[in-house]
Design an enzyme around this catalytic site. Structure first.
Site, PDB file in Angstrom:
ATOM      1  N   ASP A  32      41.593  30.724  34.158  1.00 43.85           N
ATOM      2  CA  ASP A  32      41.548  30.925  35.358  1.00 43.85           C
ATOM      3  C   ASP A  32      41.122  29.345  36.082  1.00 43.85           C
ATOM      4  O   ASP A  32      40.309  28.956  35.276  1.00 43.85           O
ATOM      5  CB  ASP A  32      41.055  32.168  35.985  1.00 43.85           C
ATOM      6  CG  ASP A  32      40.863  32.154  37.624  1.00 43.85           C
ATOM      7  OD1 ASP A  32      41.996  31.836  38.135  1.00 43.85           O
ATOM      8  OD2 ASP A  32      40.053  32.496  38.053  1.00 43.85           O
ATOM      9  N   ASP A  54      37.175  35.401  35.889  1.00 45.56           N
ATOM     10  CA  ASP A  54      35.893  35.643  36.476  1.00 45.56           C
ATOM     11  C   ASP A  54      35.682  37.373  36.216  1.00 45.56           C
ATOM     12  O   ASP A  54      34.832  37.827  36.653  1.00 45.56           O
ATOM     13  CB  ASP A  54      35.825  35.449  37.838  1.00 45.56           C
ATOM     14  CG  ASP A  54      36.858  36.025  38.852  1.00 45.56           C
ATOM     15  OD1 ASP A  54      37.512  37.010  38.277  1.00 45.56           O
ATOM     16  OD2 ASP A  54      36.894  35.507  39.869  1.00 45.56           O
ATOM     17  N   ASP A  86      40.735  38.626  38.026  1.00 50.46           N
ATOM     18  CA  ASP A  86      41.766  38.466  37.000  1.00 50.46           C
ATOM     19  C   ASP A  86      41.631  39.531  36.228  1.00 50.46           C
ATOM     20  O   ASP A  86      42.139  39.327  35.076  1.00 50.46           O
ATOM     21  CB  ASP A  86      41.556  37.323  36.555  1.00 50.46           C
ATOM     22  CG  ASP A  86      41.627  36.048  37.205  1.00 50.46           C
ATOM     23  OD1 ASP A  86      42.824  36.263  37.910  1.00 50.46           O
ATOM     24  OD2 ASP A  86      40.787  35.141  37.346  1.00 50.46           O
TER      25      ASP A  86
END
Length: 666
Positions: A362, A556, A560
Site C-alpha cells: 500500500d 496498515d 487494507d
C-alpha cells in the site's frame, strides 16, 4: 474523507510488471524422555547427577566385566550394571510404559526400550547401559538447546509489567495492571515499565521501545503523545491517562501471539509428524524381519547374531533428532524475528514467507510517512483561502483520515462542529454533509464526476481534496506526503533477493507515478477503490501460481484489511497501535519501517533452509547406518553414537537461527 482521495478523470494507466513457541506437548509423546519439565527452566546440575552416577557404575562394570563373568560371582555384574541401566533409562522405560497404555506404542521410548531389553536378553548388558546413557547425554544437550531457544522468547515475555502506580486523589497505590480501568491516571517513574497503553498528561522523558520494536534508540515523549505497555521509562516522571485495559494493550496482544505461535504449524512440521507415525512401525517390523528371517535362509547364520543386528537397527532408526529439531528450527525463526520487531503468528507463515517472490505495498502509511500537510489552496467562485480551509475543516471534522487531519491542522483553529449535520462518508470518494444548511461535498475527482459537478482540473500533482457547495465547484486543497526514510532501501533489499515489488493505491495516477519512479517499483496501479485492490491482487496471485511462488501484501492493517486477508501472507505495518493489524495480518511489523519486510523474508528463508538441511542430513545419515547395521559392520555402541550425533548436529544447526537469524543467506 473515506477511501482514496484523488481520482483522475483521465484513463487509468498500468505500468507493466516484469514476468513474474514450540509447545512440544508431553515429553512422553516422542523424544523428551529425560526432560519432562519446562526446558526454559533447564537445570544442568540436576540433569547431570544421574548421568554421572550411571557413567561411574558403567565404568566399574566394564573394568571388571570379563573377570566377573567367568567366575561364580557373575551375579555381581548384574548388581552393578542393572542399577546403571535403571538410573540412566528409567524415564525412557516409564514413558514407554505409559505411552503403550495410551495406545501410542511406536515412539522413541518404545524403540529404545525394545533395543536395550533385547541386548540384556542376549547378555550384552554394558551395551544396553551404554545405549541408555548416551541417549540421555543427547537428551541433556537437547534440553539445553531447547532451553536456549525458549529463553529467546522468554526474554520478550519478561516485558510484561507486574504493577501499575495508580493515582487516586493525589495518593499513589501499586496495583495489578489488569485492575486499572480506562480513564484512570497512572504514574510511571524513571526506570519503570509502562504498564498500560495511554496518553501522556504530564512529563517529558526518553522511553526505551526495544522490547516492542527491536529498535535500540530511545525516543522522546511529551504531553499529548501515546506510550504503550512494555516500554521502559528512562528519565522523567510521566503521568499517563489509560486508554485501553491491560487485556487489550499492545503488549498483552503481542505476548498472546508469541505464546500461541506454535498452534499454526508449517507444512514441513506436519509432514515430519506424519512421517514419524509411519516410519517407526516400519522400522520395528523391519528389525523383526532382520532378527527372524536370515537364520532361516542363510546357512550358518545364528539367531544371536541377527537379533543383535536387529537391535542395532532399532537404535539407529530412532527419529528423535529429526522430530525435535524441526519445530526447534521454526521456534528459533519465530523467536529471532520477534527479537527484531517482527511478529510471525506461526511457523506456517515462515514457510510461506520463504516462498514470496512478489511483495505488494500500500502507499499511504506504508511506503510514505502518512504525515500529510497542505501545500496549496486553490479557490474558485468567490471564496478566499481561509474560507475554503474553514469549510473543508468543518466537513472533515468527523473523519479520521490523514488527509482530514492535515486539513484541520492547516486551518489551525477550533472547528465549529455544531454547524455540521447529516454527515456521510462515501467509500472511495469522499464526504457529503450539511454545513450551515448548505450541501457540501469534499472528496476526490471521482466524487465530482459521480455528482456531475463541473470543474476545470482533472490531474493534479499530489493528493487533492475538491470542495463543492450546493453543486458549485469552490476549489481544491492539495496535500503532499513524503517517502519513509528507509523506503528506497526496502525496495532495493527486496530486488537484491530477486523479489518483484508492486504498489496498489487509491491515490492519483500522478502521485503513484512519482512514488514508483523514486522507488524503482516493478509494477503499480493507482486510483483504486478497496474492491479494485482485491481484484488487482488476484491478478498478481494468478501470475504467482504459474511459478509456484507466494505473494505478500504490506499495508496498515485497517483500510487494507481485505487485501491483507486475501494475500498469501498479509503483513501489517505499525501494528503496535492497530487492533485490525493484529487481528488480520499473518505477520506484524512492530515499527513503521518497510525495510523490515526484506528482513522478515530473510529470516524465513534461513529458517526453511536450516530445517531442510536437518531433514536431509538425518535421513541420509540414518539410512547409511541402517545399512551398516544390517550387514553387521555397526555395533550398538556405534549406533547410539550415530543416533545421538545426528540429534545433536541437527539441534546445533537449528540453534544457528536463534543466534543470528539473518546470517548465512547469501
Amino acid at each position: 474523507m473515506a477511501g482514496s482521495r484523488s481520482k483522475s478523470c483521465c484513463d487509468r494507466h498500468e505500468t507493466p510488471i516484469h514476468p513474474p513457541p514450540i509447545q512440544s506437548g508431553s515429553q512422553d509423546d516422542c523424544c523428551g524422555s529425560g526432560h519432562g519439565h519446562d526446558a526454559a527452566d533447564f537445570n544442568l546440575r540436576q540433569e547431570l547427577t544421574p548421568i554421572a552416577i550411571a557413567a561411574i557404575l558403567l565404568l566399574i562394570g566394564l573394568m571388571f566385566n570379563e573377570t566377573l563373568h567367568n567366575t561364580p560371582y557373575a551375579i555381581a555384574e548384574y548388581a552393578v550394571l542393572i542399577p546403571a541401566y535403571l538410573i540412566s533409562g528409567w524415564t525412557v522405560l516409564t514413558a514407554a510404559g505409559r505411552n503403550s497404555l495410551r495406545g501410542r506404542i511406536f515412539d522413541e521410548n518404545f524403540l529404545m526400550t525394545l533395543a536395550t531389553l533385547g541386548a540384556i536378553a542376549i547378555h550384552q548388558i554394558p551395551e544396553a547401559v551404554g545405549v541408555m546413557l548416551f541417549f540421555q547425554v543427547g537428551e541433556l544437550f537437547q534440553g539445553y538447546s531447547v532451553g536456549r531457544s525458549r529463553r529467546s522468547i522468554k526474554a520478550l515475555l519478561e516485558v510484561r509489567p507486574d504493577t501499575a502506580n495508580l493515582s487516586v486523589d493525589g495518593d499513589i497505590r501499586a496495583v495489578a495492571p489488569d485492575t486499572v480501568k480506562v480513564g484512570d491516571v497512572i504514574v510511571v517513574r524513571p526506570g519503570e515499565k509502562v504498564p498500560l497503553d495511554g496518553d501522556i498528561l504530564e512529563g517529558k522523558s526518553l522511553v526505551d521501545t526495544s522490547a516492542l520494536t527491536g529498535e535500540s534508540v530511545p525516543r522522546t515523549v511529551a504531553p499529548g503523545e501515546t506510550v504503550l505497555a512494555g516500554m521502559i521509562n528512562q528519565s522523567g516522571l510521566l503521568t499517563v491517562r489509560v486508554s485501553k485495559p491491560f487485556g487489550e494493550s499492545s503488549i498483552a496482544r503481542i505476548l498472546e501471539l508469541v505464546e500461541n505461535a506454535s498452534s499454526k504449524k508449517a507444512d514441513t512440521e506436519k509432514f515430519i509428524t506424519r512421517f514419524a507415525r509411519y516410519y517407526t512401525p516400519v522400522v520395528v517390523f523391519l528389525s523383526l524381519a532382520v532378527a527372524m528371517l536370515p537364520p532361516l535362509f542363510i546357512e550358518g547364520a545364528t539367531h544371536a547374531q541377527w537379533v543383535y543386528r536387529a537391535l542395532v537397527l532399532l537404535v539407529i532408526s530412532c527419529p528423535c533428532g529429526l522430530v525435535i529439531s524441526i519445530p526447534l528450527g521454526y521456534f528459533g525463526g519465530v523467536g529471532g524475528a520477534a527479537k527484531r520487531g517482527i511478529l510471525v503468528k506461526g511457523s506456517t507463515y515462515l514457510d510461506t514467507l520463504a516462498q514470496v517472490k512478489t511483495v505488494v505495498f500500500d502507499k499511504t502509511g506504508t511506503l510514505t510517512q502518512g504525515n500529510f500537510r497542505v501545500t496549496h489552496v486553490v479557490t474558485h467562485n468567490g471564496l478566499n483561502q481561509h474560507q475554503l480551509l474553514e469549510l473543508a475543516a468543518q466537513v472533515e471534522s468527523q473523519s479520521t483520515h490523514p488527509v482530514a487531519q492535515s486539513i484541520r491542522q492547516a486551518y489551525g483553529q477550533a472547528v465549529d462542529t455544531a454547524a455540521v449535520q447529516d454527515y456521510e462518508e462515501i467509500a472511495g470518494h469522499g464526504i457529503r454533509a450539511m454545513v450551515n444548511g448548505r450541501t457540501v461535498l469534499a472528496g476526490n475527482d471521482r466524487l465530482l464526476h459521480r455528482e456531475a459537478i463541473p470543474h476545470d482540473v482533472c490531474v493534479v500533482d499530489g493528493t487533492v481534496a475538491h470542495l463543492a457547495v450546493d453543486g458549485d465547484y469552490r476549489g481544491r486543497i492539495i496535500i503532499a506526503d513524503e517517502l519513509k526514510d528507509d523506503a528506497v532501501e526496502a525496495i532495493r533489499a527486496l530486488h537484491a533477493q530477486g523479489i518483484q515489488t508492486a504498489m496498489l493505491t487509491g491515490d492519483s495516477q500522478s502521485v503513484a507515478d512519482s512514488i514508483a519512479q523514486q522507488l524503482g517499483l516493478d509494477y503499480y496501479r493507482a486510483e483504486l477503490l478497496p474492491e479494485d485492490k482485491v481484484d488487482a491482487l488476484e491478478g498478481l496471485l494468478q501470475r504467482a501460481r504459474q511459478t509456484r511462488s507466494s505473494v505478500a501484501f504490506v499495508g496498515d492493517g485497517i483500510n487494507d484489511a481485505p487485501v491483507i486477508a486475501r494475500a498469501d501472507v498479509g503483513i501489517a505495518m505499525g501494528g503496535l497501535g492497530s487492533d485490525a493489524a493484529i487481528a488480520t495480518a499473518d505477520v506484524v511489523i512492530m515499527t513503521d519501517a518497510p525495510s523490515k519486510v526484506a528482513e522478515a523474508i530473510q529470516i524465513a528463508q534461513k529458517t526453511r533452509r536450516v530445517v531442510w538441511q536437518n531433514i536431509m542430513f538425518a535421513m541420509v545419515f540414518k539410512a547409511l547406518f541402517i545399512a551398516l547395521g544390517a550387514i553387521g559392520i555397526a555395533t550398538l555402541w556405534e549406533a547410539v553414537f550415530a543416533d545421538v550425533g545426528v540429534a545433536l548436529l541437527a539441534i546445533l544447526n537449528a540453534g544457528r537461527i536463534i543466534r543470528n537469524p539473518q546470517n548465512g543467506l547469501r
